[in-house]
Design an enzyme around this catalytic site. Structure first.
Site, PDB file in Angstrom:
ATOM      1  N   HIS A 279       0.836  -1.213   0.000  1.00 39.97           N
ATOM      2  CA  HIS A 279       0.000   0.000   0.000  1.00 39.97           C
ATOM      3  C   HIS A 279       0.874   1.268   0.000  1.00 39.97           C
ATOM      4  O   HIS A 279       0.738   2.139  -0.857  1.00 39.97           O
ATOM      5  CB  HIS A 279      -0.919  -0.031   1.230  1.00 39.97           C
ATOM      6  CG  HIS A 279      -1.852   1.133   1.331  1.00 39.97           C
ATOM      7  ND1 HIS A 279      -3.159   1.069   0.929  1.00 39.97           N
ATOM      8  CD2 HIS A 279      -1.673   2.400   1.770  1.00 39.97           C
ATOM      9  CE1 HIS A 279      -3.752   2.243   1.119  1.00 39.97           C
ATOM     10  NE2 HIS A 279      -2.857   3.070   1.637  1.00 39.97           N
ATOM     11  N   GLU A 280       1.790   1.334   0.944  1.00 39.40           N
ATOM     12  CA  GLU A 280       2.634   2.535   1.035  1.00 39.40           C
ATOM     13  C   GLU A 280       3.573   2.628  -0.171  1.00 39.40           C
ATOM     14  O   GLU A 280       3.923   3.725  -0.612  1.00 39.40           O
ATOM     15  CB  GLU A 280       3.429   2.547   2.352  1.00 39.40           C
ATOM     16  CG  GLU A 280       2.578   2.502   3.626  1.00 39.40           C
ATOM     17  CD  GLU A 280       1.465   3.540   3.691  1.00 39.40           C
ATOM     18  OE1 GLU A 280       1.601   4.612   3.071  1.00 39.40           O
ATOM     19  OE2 GLU A 280       0.428   3.272   4.331  1.00 39.40           O
TER      20      GLU A 280
ATOM     21  N   HIS B 288       1.720   4.474  -2.841  1.00 40.31           N
ATOM     22  CA  HIS B 288       1.798   5.932  -2.629  1.00 40.31           C
ATOM     23  C   HIS B 288       3.170   6.449  -3.073  1.00 40.31           C
ATOM     24  O   HIS B 288       3.291   7.494  -3.712  1.00 40.31           O
ATOM     25  CB  HIS B 288       1.616   6.262  -1.151  1.00 40.31           C
ATOM     26  CG  HIS B 288       0.194   6.219  -0.653  1.00 40.31           C
ATOM     27  ND1 HIS B 288      -0.809   6.987  -1.198  1.00 40.31           N
ATOM     28  CD2 HIS B 288      -0.391   5.518   0.345  1.00 40.31           C
ATOM     29  CE1 HIS B 288      -1.954   6.759  -0.552  1.00 40.31           C
ATOM     30  NE2 HIS B 288      -1.723   5.865   0.387  1.00 40.31           N
TER      31      HIS B 288
ATOM     32  N   GLU C 275      -4.788   7.765  -3.099  1.00 40.18           N
ATOM     33  CA  GLU C 275      -5.258   6.493  -2.550  1.00 40.18           C
ATOM     34  C   GLU C 275      -5.524   5.490  -3.680  1.00 40.18           C
ATOM     35  O   GLU C 275      -5.392   4.281  -3.489  1.00 40.18           O
ATOM     36  CB  GLU C 275      -6.513   6.740  -1.705  1.00 40.18           C
ATOM     37  CG  GLU C 275      -6.889   5.612  -0.774  1.00 40.18           C
ATOM     38  CD  GLU C 275      -5.882   5.333   0.349  1.00 40.18           C
ATOM     39  OE1 GLU C 275      -4.933   6.135   0.544  1.00 40.18           O
ATOM     40  OE2 GLU C 275      -6.031   4.297   1.009  1.00 40.18           O
TER      41      GLU C 275
HETATM   42 ZN    ZN Z   1      -3.205   5.192   1.787  1.00 49.17          ZN
END
Ligand code: ZN
Length: 498
Positions: A259-260, A263, A289
């Site tokens: 997830h990170e 980003h 997101e």
């Molecule tokens: Zn996030």
């Protein structure tokens, strides 16, 4: 000095002050000993105030009015002036005294919330939350908007309003609730092997290997441990990610890291010429997101991705996984649950948690929902959407920090916007890359990352979200690609017609 050169130099100084504050924040959330808290809070507040003073300075207004004709130009400098003008207008709308009152109340409320959450005592924090709602309403009054939440939504997700979000979300919810019901009626996949011994060091090494394989550049970033994982950018040459490890469940560290990484891939691939300007960042919370969720879910929880990765994971953790088939593993990491907690929820139910919060904050700001009735309204909605009632407020309306440290409104819709966008972007990428599944199954993520860089990442904040989505996917934002993705993936996984 010409006005544009002076503007860029001012913007660079503001960006540097913000980055310096962020280095302090990163340290606060990773290595700082607890004793540093008071001084650190003061230091960050000082840098933030200096940045705010420059952002809202009279000279900034003069420069922007001199350059205002450029704001319509179809050029990078035109986009730069548009963003800078928007930031200036937002920075000068709300009186400094009110901003300070909000910030001070936020610190008091945060401490009270932390204690109330631990003690499951909503009443203890209720009066402070009521005051936060009052301050939030006063803040919104300084904006010319149709709905008070628009003042906050516009900051995070420009172009969106209460009206457009209510339309989008109600059509999503109408289709999503029956999908959730159909999936929850099916037998649960076996996940017992996820609860086993997964040594911390091996988890961290494997997560870092996956992150690098997806294209995260460790020469321009690093990963450290924290309580609540986040990504943070100091410059294009230094974009950091954080994670945490549960030695009995590797999914938290692994999917959190992916997830990170999503980003970070966005931030690491923005055109470096935008450094130090408002264009050198993701364009909105929702679009940001969309990238973390695209890599975490549409890639990281997909069958093709694990065709390549699963043998490596088995080799890393032979004891719990040697006898678990790829199919069983894939089902287990895509379990749909009647969960109570947003941050632990699966990709199917996640948006129900978000829409609940968005609707309740709209109702609070409209004066339709009193704070004292919040726990009951929360629980009723959980029963309606997920068929489960939180046994405590700690697992209900006290679970998220957002309403208890910043103004109420605007902090949640980006999560669902991101999920919807992730499917729409991925659909467009799949069309442009007909071999995408086969590539992912061979561990080749380069073509997907290049497509995303070309169409999304490199532009930073040049385009506002609606324009970016239209340019990239040829259509306006819609819940349909996300719903189609869920049906196609979860129908076969749960052996049910969706
Ligand atoms: Zn996030």
């Amino acid at each position: 000095m010409n006005a544009l050169v002076e503007l860029k130099s001012e913007l660079r100084a503001i960006s540097d002050l913000n980055a310096a504050a962020m280095v302090l924040e990163w340290d606060q959330n990773t290595y700082m000993p607890p004793g540093g808290a008071d001084a650190r809070g003061r230091q960050i507040a000082l840098l933030s105030r200096l940045a705010h003073e420059r952002r809202s300075a009279k000279r900034m207004g003069e420069l922007l009015s001199e350059l205002s004709a450029m704001a319509d130009a179809e050029s990078v400098d035109g986009a730069l002036v548009r963003r800078a003008l928007r930031d200036y207008q937002r920075a000068t709308k709300v009186p400094a005294e009110l901003m300070e009152a909000i910030s001070n109340h936020g610190s008091v409320l945060y401490s009270a919330w932390a204690a109330a959450r631990k003690a499951n005592d909503f009443e203890a924090v209720r009066p402070l939350l009521e005051k936060n709602l009052e301050l939030s309403k006063r803040y919104a009054e300084h904006f010319e908007v149709d709905h008070p939440i628009d003042a906050f939504v516009d900051e995070h997700d420009p172009g969106m309003t209460a009206a457009s979000l209510k339309t989008l979300f109600s059509s999503l919810r109408a289709d999503l609730v029956p999908i959730v019901e159909a999936l929850l009626a099916r037998p649960e996949p076996d996940r017992s092997f996820l609860d086993a011994d997964y040594p911390e060091e091996k988890q961290l090494a494997f997560a870092a290997e996956v992150s690098a394989a997806l294209g995260y550049d460790f020469q321009r970033g690093r990963q450290d441990l924290t309580h609540h994982p986040f990504m943070i950018r100091f410059s294009s040459g230094d974009v950091r990610i954080t994670t945490r490890v549960d030695p009995r469940d590797f999914t938290d560290c692994l999917f959190g890291t992916i997830h990170e990484t999503g980003h970070a891939l966005y931030e690491q691939n923005i055109d470096r010429a935008f450094d130090g300007t408002p264009l050198g960042a993701g364009t909105s919370t929702g679009v940001h997101e969309s990238q973390s969720r695209l890599w975490e879910n549409l890639v990281g929880r997909s069958r093709p991705f694990w065709e390549h990765m699963y043998p490596k994971l088995q080799a890393t953790f032979p004891e719990p996984l040697a006898d678990v088939s790829l199919d069983d593993f894939h089902r287990a990491i895509n379990t749909v649950e009647r969960g109570l907690v947003r941050v632990d929820s699966d990709e199917v139910t996640y948006n129900l948690h978000v829409m609940l919060r968005f609707d309740l904050e709209c109702a609070m700001l409209e004066g339709e929902l009193a704070i004292r009735d919040l726990p009951e309204a929360w629980n009723a909605r959980m029963e309606a959407d997920l068929g489960t009632k939180p046994p405590t407020d700690t697992l209900g309306c006290l679970q998220d920090v957002h309403w208890y440290c910043i103004p109420i409104g605007g902090a949640f819709q980006g999560y669902t916007l991101g999920n919807l966008m992730s499917a729409q972007f991925f659909g467009a990428a799949s069309k442009a890359l007909p071999e995408l599944d086969a590539q992912l199954a061979k561990g080749e993520v380069g073509p997907l990352r290049s497509w995303l860089t070309e169409n999304i990442y490199r532009h930073g904040a040049t385009y506002f979200p609606d324009e970016l989505i239209q340019r990239t996917t040829g259509a306006a934002l819609s819940p349909e690609p996300f719903l189609a993705y869920l049906r196609k993936k979860y129908g076969p996984l749960y052996d049910v017609e969706l």
